[in-house]
Design an enzyme around this catalytic site. Structure first.
Site, mmCIF file in Angstrom:
data_model
loop_
_atom_site.group_PDB
_atom_site.id
_atom_site.type_symbol
_atom_site.label_atom_id
_atom_site.label_comp_id
_atom_site.label_asym_id
_atom_site.label_seq_id
_atom_site.Cartn_x
_atom_site.Cartn_y
_atom_site.Cartn_z
ATOM 1 N N CYS A 33 0.830 -1.212 0.000
ATOM 2 C CA CYS A 33 0.000 0.000 0.000
ATOM 3 C C CYS A 33 0.863 1.259 0.000
ATOM 4 C CB CYS A 33 -0.956 0.006 1.188
ATOM 5 S SG CYS A 33 -0.103 0.023 2.762
ATOM 6 N N ASP A 35 2.288 2.640 2.548
ATOM 7 C CA ASP A 35 2.172 3.434 3.771
ATOM 8 C C ASP A 35 3.410 3.283 4.649
ATOM 9 O OD1 ASP A 35 -0.225 4.079 2.780
ATOM 10 O OD2 ASP A 35 -1.429 2.979 4.232
ATOM 11 N N CYS A 59 -2.912 5.375 5.494
ATOM 12 C CA CYS A 59 -4.367 5.391 5.479
ATOM 13 C C CYS A 59 -4.929 5.734 6.855
ATOM 14 C CB CYS A 59 -4.872 4.022 5.060
ATOM 15 S SG CYS A 59 -4.654 2.803 6.351
ATOM 16 N N CYS A 103 -2.707 -2.826 8.580
ATOM 17 C CA CYS A 103 -2.388 -1.494 9.096
ATOM 18 C C CYS A 103 -1.995 -1.588 10.574
ATOM 19 C CB CYS A 103 -3.565 -0.546 8.932
ATOM 20 S SG CYS A 103 -4.409 -0.699 7.350
#
Ligand code: FES
Length: 143
Positions: A33, A35, A59, A103
């Site tokens: 992603c 991140d 995110c 995450c």
């Protein structure tokens, strides 16, 4: 889709920022992603985490999990902080949707990386702590 706690920590993240001369800093990323999360820890001579801050380029769930993770490790010993796993962070946030589980993993990894940095700087061995995989490329190969 998101719990109230997730929304609260996303809208009002706690502990955003940096710590100058931090005892330990950990930066981790997720190659898929893109991140990135960085956690700073200030650890006293007694091995208790006095302060925890974070910066997350990621995110909303990554922001919420960093916020919760930094809240959870504050006041804990280094050994207790190891128990702040992604599961513990998710539970404290009343859950995350399955696609957002990674995450919370980033939050766990960032804490571990910061603890590893602290251990390296102080020539300490923290029982149960493994060297973080900080090379994002390496991580992709492993998956
Ligand atoms: Fe990657 Fe959230 S989508 S950390």
């Amino acid at each position: 889709m998101y719990s109230e706690k997730v929304m609260d920590h996303f809208n009002n993240p706690r502990n955003v920022g940096t710590i100058e001369n931090a005892s330990g800093v950990g930066t981790v990323g997720n190659a898929k992603c893109g991140d990135i999360m960085r956690i700073y820890l200030d650890i006293g001579d007694d091995g208790v985490i006095q302060e925890a801050k974070f910066k997350t380029f990621g995110c909303g769930a990554a922001v919420a999990t960093s916020s919760m993770a930094t809240e959870l490790v504050k006041g804990k010993t280094v050994q207790q902080a190891l128990e702040v796993t992604n599961k513990a962070v998710m539970e404290a946030l009343d859950g995350l949707p399955p696609v957002k589980v990674h995450c919370s993993l980033l939050a766990e990894e960032a804490i571990h990386a910061a603890l590893w940095d602290y251990a390296q700087k102080n020539n300490l061995t923290i029982e149960g702590l493994k060297k973080p995989v900080d090379d994002i490329e390496e991580k992709v190969k492993e998956e």
